[in-house]
Design an enzyme around this catalytic site. Structure first.
Site, PDB file in Angstrom:
ATOM      1  N   ASP A 145      -1.757  -2.320  -4.168  1.00  0.00           N
ATOM      2  CA  ASP A 145      -2.785  -1.275  -4.637  1.00  0.00           C
ATOM      3  C   ASP A 145      -2.012  -0.227  -5.372  1.00  0.00           C
ATOM      4  O   ASP A 145      -2.424   0.777  -5.766  1.00  0.00           O
ATOM      5  CB  ASP A 145      -3.246  -0.685  -3.054  1.00  0.00           C
ATOM      6  CG  ASP A 145      -4.152   0.448  -3.347  1.00  0.00           C
ATOM      7  OD1 ASP A 145      -5.153   0.248  -4.139  1.00  0.00           O
ATOM      8  OD2 ASP A 145      -3.950   1.479  -2.772  1.00  0.00           O
ATOM      9  N   VAL A 156       0.791  -1.350  -0.117  1.00  0.00           N
ATOM     10  CA  VAL A 156       0.041  -0.134   0.008  1.00  0.00           C
ATOM     11  C   VAL A 156       0.972   1.181  -0.072  1.00  0.00           C
ATOM     12  O   VAL A 156       0.444   2.308   0.290  1.00  0.00           O
ATOM     13  CB  VAL A 156      -0.976  -0.064   1.321  1.00  0.00           C
ATOM     14  CG1 VAL A 156      -2.064  -0.991   1.045  1.00  0.00           C
ATOM     15  CG2 VAL A 156      -0.046  -0.041   2.581  1.00  0.00           C
ATOM     16  N   ARG A 203       4.148   2.277  -2.324  1.00  0.00           N
ATOM     17  CA  ARG A 203       4.383   2.757  -3.631  1.00  0.00           C
ATOM     18  C   ARG A 203       4.857   1.542  -4.402  1.00  0.00           C
ATOM     19  O   ARG A 203       5.644   0.654  -4.157  1.00  0.00           O
ATOM     20  CB  ARG A 203       5.483   4.159  -4.001  1.00  0.00           C
ATOM     21  CG  ARG A 203       5.088   5.347  -3.129  1.00  0.00           C
ATOM     22  CD  ARG A 203       3.997   5.985  -4.462  1.00  0.00           C
ATOM     23  NE  ARG A 203       3.579   7.187  -3.956  1.00  0.00           N
ATOM     24  CZ  ARG A 203       2.463   7.361  -3.188  1.00  0.00           C
ATOM     25  NH1 ARG A 203       1.562   6.357  -3.087  1.00  0.00           N
ATOM     26  NH2 ARG A 203       2.190   8.526  -3.118  1.00  0.00           N
ATOM     27  N   HIS A 219      -5.095   1.748  -6.643  1.00  0.00           N
ATOM     28  CA  HIS A 219      -4.613   2.901  -5.949  1.00  0.00           C
ATOM     29  C   HIS A 219      -5.965   3.406  -5.005  1.00  0.00           C
ATOM     30  O   HIS A 219      -6.012   4.694  -5.202  1.00  0.00           O
ATOM     31  CB  HIS A 219      -3.843   3.882  -6.753  1.00  0.00           C
ATOM     32  CG  HIS A 219      -2.988   4.631  -5.728  1.00  0.00           C
ATOM     33  ND1 HIS A 219      -1.598   5.127  -6.030  1.00  0.00           N
ATOM     34  CD2 HIS A 219      -2.994   5.133  -4.386  1.00  0.00           C
ATOM     35  CE1 HIS A 219      -1.251   5.783  -5.062  1.00  0.00           C
ATOM     36  NE2 HIS A 219      -1.938   5.763  -4.028  1.00  0.00           N
ATOM     37  N   GLU A 245       0.863   3.587 -13.140  1.00  0.00           N
ATOM     38  CA  GLU A 245      -0.464   3.704 -13.029  1.00  0.00           C
ATOM     39  C   GLU A 245      -1.072   4.391 -13.777  1.00  0.00           C
ATOM     40  O   GLU A 245      -0.478   5.850 -14.350  1.00  0.00           O
ATOM     41  CB  GLU A 245      -0.547   4.357 -11.385  1.00  0.00           C
ATOM     42  CG  GLU A 245      -0.372   3.420 -10.310  1.00  0.00           C
ATOM     43  CD  GLU A 245      -0.310   3.653  -9.080  1.00  0.00           C
ATOM     44  OE1 GLU A 245      -1.162   4.773  -8.831  1.00  0.00           O
ATOM     45  OE2 GLU A 245       0.320   3.103  -8.018  1.00  0.00           O
TER      46      GLU A 245
END
Ligand SMILES: NC(=O)c1ccc[n+]([C@@H]2O[C@H](COP(=O)([O-])OP(=O)(O)OC[C@H]3O[C@@H](n4cnc5c(N)ncnc54)[C@H](OP(=O)(O)O)[C@@H]3O)[C@@H](O)[C@H]2O)c1
Length: 342
Positions: A281, A255, A257, A305, A286
């Site tokens: 996540d 959770v 990076r 995310h 991204e």
């Protein structure tokens, strides 16, 4: 858009430029309500708020602000603001800002101060982490699969109690994840840059490790949770070698990076079943590109995310606290140190 908010008018208002992608107005209203309400924390001064709804609008206001509140604005644009003394980032991670060398240098030279959002994301991140720990321990993916096949397939679910969860990063988010995990009966280990040395062990944590003991830390865990900031020291920290130290049936939950983990090595590690599962996540890129091999692995859970989404209203008290600290020259909550990169 621009307005002045004053609980009590004492001197000229501080000029605050607000920009948060797609949500600038909501955040500007939240700051205004925080200043106007005679609540826990009194506003130290009036604020004049201008809203840059788009990044281009925020950029056009560059000569104006004393304070920037928000996120998602390019560091180059922040550097164009000659009066800027303080940036209150509305998100927790500041790696995108500090990756920009001129910005990092300006911060190191104290051209302005930078604080990030702290104290908001711990509870949602802890719920996310524990939800997936329970999901995998209870075998929910198998249960759903069997149900889709109309198959009466009995098995023995695991228990969290007695398992060991390690949190890498014991800051405002990792500390909360550790506390909540301990309450569920997990044995909790932690790892932080400063190791075991300073002060008492954080609540709920049985053992604290430093960065040089990562291999021992990782190899003793059933769940490894990454709640680290992305810095030059943590980028790619979870390499092929370290992943190979994880227990075969263990679970990696990231959770922090994406770039904390070598993503290619992770794909290979998951294929080899070590770790047994990954719950991710955050990703190196991204949105996660459709061609990423992670999408097709059967032992990966991907979320876009969303583990620690904040709400504008949550940040009002932090802004007021830091506004007072900034005006008096005191320490800001979540102040970023240029030398550490977080
Ligand atoms: N997924 C999401 O939605 C979401 C939401 C919020 C945050 N995040 C991410 O989570 C990160 C952490 O947030 P936070 O608020 O908990 O940060 P924080 O309060 O600054 O805590 C950072 C922790 O990491 C430790 N650390 C730093 N460098 C290290 C290293 N090289 N080796 C080992 N430990 C190291 C620090 O050690 P010390 O205690 O010794 O300083 C500290 O315990 C953010 O930067 C952001 O990227 C993600």
């Amino acid at each position: 858009l621009s307005w002045v908010a004053a609980f009590r008018m004492t001197g000229p208002p501080a000029r605050v430029l607000v920009h948060v992608p797609a949500r600038a107005l909501e955040y500007a209203q939240a700051l205004t309500s925080a200043v106007l309400r005679p609540a826990k924390i009194a506003a130290p001064c009036a604020i004049e708020v201008r809203v840059g709804v788009t990044a281009a609008e925020a950029q056009s206001l560059a000569p104006w602000p004393d304070i920037f509140f928000g996120a998602g604005l390019a560091p180059e644009v922040l550097l164009e603001m000659p009066r800027l003394g303080w940036i209150q980032w509305a998100w927790a991670g500041v790696d995108r800002l500090l990756d920009h060398r001129p910005f990092a240098e300006a911060l190191a030279q104290s051209r302005f101060r930078l604080s990030r959002a702290v104290g908001l994301f711990g509870p949602p991140l802890a719920e996310y982490v524990l939800a997936y720990c329970l999901c995998l321990t209870q075998g929910i993916p198998q249960v759903l699969e069997a149900q889709r096949e109309r198959a009466w397939r009995r098995f023995r679910p695991g228990r969290l109690a007695g398992k060991r969860l390690g949190v890498a990063g014991l800051g405002s988010t990792g500390g909360e994840i550790a506390r909540q995990a301990a309450r569920l009966g997990l044995e909790v280990w932690g790892c932080r840059r400063s190791g075991a040395s300073p002060g008492p062990t954080p609540e709920g944590i049985a053992r604290v490790f430093g960065p040089t003991q990562l291999d021992v830390f990782v190899s003793g865990l059933d769940f490894l949770v990454l709640a680290l900031p992305l810095t030059p020291a943590t980028r790619g920290l979870f390499s092929a070698g370290l992943l190979a130290r994880m227990k075969p049936a263990s679970v990696l939950i990231n959770v922090g990076r994406g770039a904390l983990v070598d993503e290619r090595a992770l794909v290979e590690a998951l294929r080899a079943g070590r770790p047994g599962w990954a719950v991710l996540d955050v990703f190196e890129r991204e949105p996660l590109p459709p061609e990423s091999k992670l999408w097709s692995l059967p032992n990966v859970i991907i979320t876009p995310h969303l583990a620690g989404l904040s709400r504008p209203d949550d940040i009002g008290d932090l802004f007021l606290h830091n506004l007072a600290a900034y005006r008096s020259g005191g320490p800001l909550a979540g102040e970023v140190r240029a030398d550490l990169g977080y």
